[in-house]
Design a protein around this motif. Structure first.
Motif, short mmCIF file in Angstrom:
data_model
loop_
_atom_site.label_atom_id
_atom_site.label_comp_id
_atom_site.label_asym_id
_atom_site.label_seq_id
_atom_site.Cartn_x
_atom_site.Cartn_y
_atom_site.Cartn_z
N ALA A 49 -2.53 -4.53 6.46
CA ALA A 49 -1.98 -5.77 5.91
C ALA A 49 -3.09 -6.82 5.85
O ALA A 49 -4.10 -6.70 6.53
CB ALA A 49 -0.83 -6.27 6.76
N THR A 58 0.43 -12.63 1.15
CA THR A 58 0.31 -11.45 2.00
C THR A 58 0.24 -10.17 1.19
O THR A 58 0.72 -10.10 0.05
CB THR A 58 1.50 -11.37 2.97
N TYR A 60 0.36 -5.69 1.80
CA TYR A 60 0.73 -4.64 2.74
C TYR A 60 0.44 -3.26 2.16
O TYR A 60 0.57 -3.03 0.95
CB TYR A 60 2.21 -4.71 3.07
N LYS A 65 5.13 -1.43 4.54
CA LYS A 65 5.91 -2.45 3.84
C LYS A 65 7.36 -2.41 4.29
O LYS A 65 7.98 -1.35 4.38
CB LYS A 65 5.80 -2.21 2.33
N THR A 69 4.93 -7.42 9.42
CA THR A 69 4.80 -8.75 8.83
C THR A 69 3.52 -9.40 9.37
O THR A 69 3.34 -9.50 10.59
CB THR A 69 6.00 -9.63 9.17
#
Length: 125
Positions: A49, A58, A60, A65, A69
């Motif tokens: 990420a 952001t 990923y 995904k 986070t």
């Protein structure tokens, strides 16, 4: 010399959660991207990420995904990786990285100039 220090790794059961943090040694990264990569034994280091510091955008890997986070803390110049629904295949050493990444290059480890020492994440099945 810029230093990145990761923390938060450990052992967790499959389905559990961990939160990794990465603290920068000085105020450097307002124009940078911060990335997380991981490397399992016998495998290449792979992108997990990333976050663009200025915009908060952001990115990923498909494999994480919806489960992981990435976020930043402007006041502390740190970035975190919240990892939920962990799987055994998430087991690896996780590295924090920083760099002036060109647009679209967030997933390439060659775009990053600074790296942390890594923190071990082990997910038991």
């Amino acid at each position: 010399q810029v230093q990145l220090v990761e923390s938060g790794g450990g052992l967790v059961q499959a389905g559990g959660s961990l939160r990794l943090s990465c603290a920068a040694s000085r105020r450097t990264f307002t124009s940078y991207s911060m990335g997380w990569f991981r490397q399992a034994p016998g495998k290449e280091r792979e992108f997990v990420a990333a976050i663009r510091w200025s915009s908060g955008t952001t990115y990923y890997a498909d494999s994480v995904k919806g489960r992981f986070t990435v976020s930043r803390d402007n006041a502390r110049y740190s970035v975190s990786l919240q990892m939920n629904s962990l799987k055994s295949e998430d087991t690896a050493v996780y590295y924090c990285a920083a760099g002036s990444v060109s647009g679209g290059g967030e997933a390439s480890r060659h775009e990053y100039d600074y790296w942390g020492q890594g923190t071990q994440v082990t997910v038991s099945s």
